[in-house]
Design an enzyme around this catalytic site. Structure first.
Site, PDB file in Angstrom:
ATOM      1  N   HIS A  28       0.824  -1.224   0.000  1.00  0.00           N
ATOM      2  CA  HIS A  28       0.000   0.000   0.000  1.00  0.00           C
ATOM      3  C   HIS A  28       0.853   1.267   0.000  1.00  0.00           C
ATOM      4  CE1 HIS A  28      -3.142   2.854   0.871  1.00  0.00           C
ATOM      5  NE2 HIS A  28      -2.632   3.124   2.060  1.00  0.00           N
ATOM      6  N   HIS A  75       3.338   7.323   5.264  1.00  0.00           N
ATOM      7  CA  HIS A  75       2.096   7.948   5.740  1.00  0.00           C
ATOM      8  C   HIS A  75       1.355   7.143   6.804  1.00  0.00           C
ATOM      9  CE1 HIS A  75       0.131   5.278   2.751  1.00  0.00           C
ATOM     10  NE2 HIS A  75      -0.962   5.460   3.450  1.00  0.00           N
ATOM     11  N   GLU A  87       0.843   5.967  12.560  1.00  0.00           N
ATOM     12  CA  GLU A  87      -0.480   5.489  12.984  1.00  0.00           C
ATOM     13  C   GLU A  87      -0.468   4.011  13.360  1.00  0.00           C
ATOM     14  OE1 GLU A  87      -4.962   5.219  11.050  1.00  0.00           O
ATOM     15  OE2 GLU A  87      -3.550   6.725  10.323  1.00  0.00           O
ATOM     16  N   ASP A  88       0.356   3.204  12.674  1.00  0.00           N
ATOM     17  CA  ASP A  88       0.237   1.747  12.793  1.00  0.00           C
ATOM     18  C   ASP A  88       1.485   1.035  13.322  1.00  0.00           C
ATOM     19  OD1 ASP A  88      -2.332   1.883  11.777  1.00  0.00           O
ATOM     20  OD2 ASP A  88      -1.658   1.696   9.713  1.00  0.00           O
ATOM     21  N   ASP A 136      -3.713   8.164  -1.104  1.00  0.00           N
ATOM     22  CA  ASP A 136      -4.025   7.086  -0.160  1.00  0.00           C
ATOM     23  C   ASP A 136      -5.443   6.568  -0.394  1.00  0.00           C
ATOM     24  OD1 ASP A 136      -3.955   5.442   2.180  1.00  0.00           O
ATOM     25  OD2 ASP A 136      -4.892   7.052   3.323  1.00  0.00           O
TER      26      ASP A 136
END
Length: 629
Positions: free
Chosen positions: A63, A88, A92-93, A153
């Site tokens: 991705h 990006h 967050e992850d 995205d």
């Protein structure tokens, strides 16, 4: 961002080859130093997402690679946005932080990653989705690149949405249609906008989507020979006149056609504009673009019949999102009108890249200033109002109309003269009385069309009507109107809708469980019935006149017809008491005149004065008043 612990494996060599192709393409326009930084950003993303899977079962790093490719190749952005695209989802992850990214790649890359990272809160103002929208839009005050990364995205997530559950598909597709497609439209990125709309339609309404896809394919096959013949003729005429240009046929996507079917209330066969022909030419500068466009127009209309009124010159008057082209319709041999778009290579590129094209400091600043002014216009207190305002301001087509001085004003399609008034001057909107559209006296609620010349007549005594809120399209107009009505005084009581009491009437009040008081006249049947059943809710009320409030009434008049009787009635209301007439209806049968007059009064006493004055007019036999609202 979509991940899972699936079992599907992707060959590591294939993955590396995909990244290497991207790097090879970038080397032609990036410095060696920037290439090192881009590769380092990819390597950090690969390490950070190691072991993570998408819903499809593929390695998650696929991705970020795809988003970086869109940013680099489809949007043609620079090194820092490409690096931010790789990174990006890292904050967050994964355990990595923005400080880690800032330390390795600098403040700019960290800023871009921060904007596209969803902020986790214990409690959201209204919902996490709306907070995310506002976070993205807030970044515009600094830079537009973060929004482009977010669009990339979203574009890749939509292209790979098939692996998600139906409920997740609906959530993501709904967000896309509501926010991201309108945003792409405002950014001038037509191809992104249409692809997002179409993908959203595919996953929201798959039955209708695939039905239309099949019909479009049949239409392409049925029209192929006819359209190719038409194209060859056009090309021959252009060549004869020493004009170098290429032609192509472009079919509109199923969502666009579905929307037209609904707006036109027709079936697929009767939708206009399912395709258009594009004529594309090279030009050295803007002046040459105009010259060549007009040459092509002249040559084509020498050989094909032009549909009257079909020309739209978006070269001299670009759309709000910057779109430029020269549109017209020509009659084909089978009797159908063919839509033609005459565009330079620059215009085609700009339509694809939108605000990302020709990123000179001056034109990007002008675009950002306009974008920020739109956001400022819709910055209203209520969150859903804010989002509805954003999307309505960003979506669909727009029109250009003109002031009497020749200044162009861009408004959304379907806007009214009131929208024009508020766009030009908020006070002019509040005091609008009438419009002159192309010199013709018109209601301020009249819908405008491209090219209209508009003048607004105002009166300092005029005030907005409540129904204006239902006929304006721009959020700027809605904001002014809401503010006006918010500032108006509010009655302390609710007037019963069956008897409509006036100040000065003998009234009685009934208080409900919420403390609200409803007024009735004392002879109102509903009041009598309620008093007999809920007598404990009765409260004593004094309903006094207040010059800030007017109440609609009607006087019904019957008398013997004579010369000037009607003007005497009007004089009583307008000249003697200075009240405005809303409606006057009169009918004379066998010399007996019957009429009614609707107007507004401040009190029962004022209405009684009008009745007395009219009753004294020669020939009037009876006059009585009715409370009507």
């Amino acid at each position: 961002m979509m991940k899972n612990n699936g079992n599907m494996e992707v060959n590591a060599d294939t993955l590396d080859q995909s990244v290497q192709r991207l790097f090879s393409n970038l080397e032609s326009r990036m410095s060696p130093e920037n290439m090192k930084r881009i590769v380092a950003a990819y390597q950090l993303a690969k390490e950070a997402h190691k072991g993570q899977k998408r819903k499809s079962g593929e390695p998650y790093i696929i991705h970020p690679i795809a988003v970086a490719r869109i940013v680099a190749e489809e949007f043609e952005l620079g090194a820092n946005p490409i690096m931010a695209a790789f990174l990006h989802d890292v904050v967050e992850d994964t355990p990595y932080t923005l400080d880690d990214i800032r330390e390795r790649f600098g403040d700019d890359v960290a800023f871009l990653v921060g904007v596209v990272t969803k902020q986790k809160k214990a409690e959201y103002d209204q919902s996490q989705q709306i907070d995310n929208y506002r976070q993205i839009l807030a970044s515009v005050r600094f830079d537009v690149r973060a929004i482009l990364i977010k669009l990339a995205d979203r574009l890749h997530n939509m292209r790979t949405l098939e692996s998600m559950r139906p409920d997740k598909q609906m959530k993501i597709a709904g967000e896309t249609d509501y926010f991201y497609a309108p945003l792409a439209n405002r950014l001038g990125m037509y191809h992104v906008k249409t692809e997002l709309e179409n993908l959203s339609f595919r996953f929201r309404c798959p039955r209708e989507y695939y039905l239309l896809e099949g019909l479009i394919e049949k239409e392409k096959i049925a029209n192929e020979d006819r359209i190719n013949t038409f194209l060859r003729k056009m090309e021959a005429f252009l060549t004869e006149n020493h004009i170098q240009a290429r032609t192509e046929i472009r079919y509109r996507m199923s969502y666009n056609i579905w929307r037209k079917m609904n707006s036109m209330e027709c079936d697929f066969q009767h939708v206009d504009g399912k395709h258009y022909v594009r004529i594309i030419y090279e030009a050295a500068d803007v002046q040459e673009e105009k010259k060549i466009s007009l040459q092509i127009y002249s040559v084509l209309t020498d050989h094909f019949k032009e549909k009257p009124g079909s020309v739209s010159n978006y070269i001299n008057a670009p759309k709000e999102n910057g779109y430029q082209s020269f549109h017209l319709k020509l009659l084909c041999e089978n009797g159908s009108w063919e839509e033609i778009h005459i565009s330079s290579e620059r215009m085609v590129r700009n339509s694809r890249l939108g605000c990302a094209a020709e990123r000179t400091e001056s034109n990007l600043k002008a675009w950002l200033d306009k974008f920020k002014s739109v956001l400022q216009d819709v910055a209203y207190n209520n969150e859903m109002d804010y989002m509805d305002g954003v999307t309505s301001s960003f979506y669909n087509d727009d029109i250009m109309v003109f002031t009497t001085e020749g200044k162009g004003i861009i408004l959304p399609k379907g806007a009214t003269a009131l929208d024009f008034a508020y766009e030009v001057d908020g006070q002019a909107g509040d005091q609008a009385m009438y419009a002159r559209i192309n010199g013709k006296l018109s209601s301020v609620k009249t819908e405008l069309h491209r090219g209209d010349c508009v003048e607004i007549g105002t009166d300092v005594q005029s005030k907005p009507d409540k129904e204006w809120l239902d006929c304006v399209k721009t959020y700027k107009a809605k904001r002014y109107l809401r503010q006006f009505f918010h500032d108006q005084p509010v009655l302390k009581y609710i007037r019963c809708t069956c008897c409509h009491p006036l100040p000065g009437d003998e009234v009685i009040g009934f208080k409900d469980e919420n403390g609200k008081i409803t007024l009735h006249t004392r002879n109102c049947a509903a009041a009598i019935r309620q008093a007999s059943r809920q007598g404990d809710s009765i409260v004593a009320v004094s309903f006094e006149a207040d010059n800030r409030f007017l109440y609609p009434v009607r006087i019904q008049i019957r008398g013997v017809d004579r010369y000037h009787i009607l003007s005497d009635v009007v004089e009583c209301i307008t000249d003697k008491l200075r009240l405005s007439i809303d409606c006057l209806h009169t009918e004379t049968i066998d010399r007996i005149v019957e009429c009614y007059v609707d107007f507004k009064v401040h009190s029962r006493n004022e209405l009684d004065n009008v009745i007395t004055l009219i009753g004294s007019i020669e020939g009037v036999d009876e006059a009585y008043g009715i409370n009507i609202g």
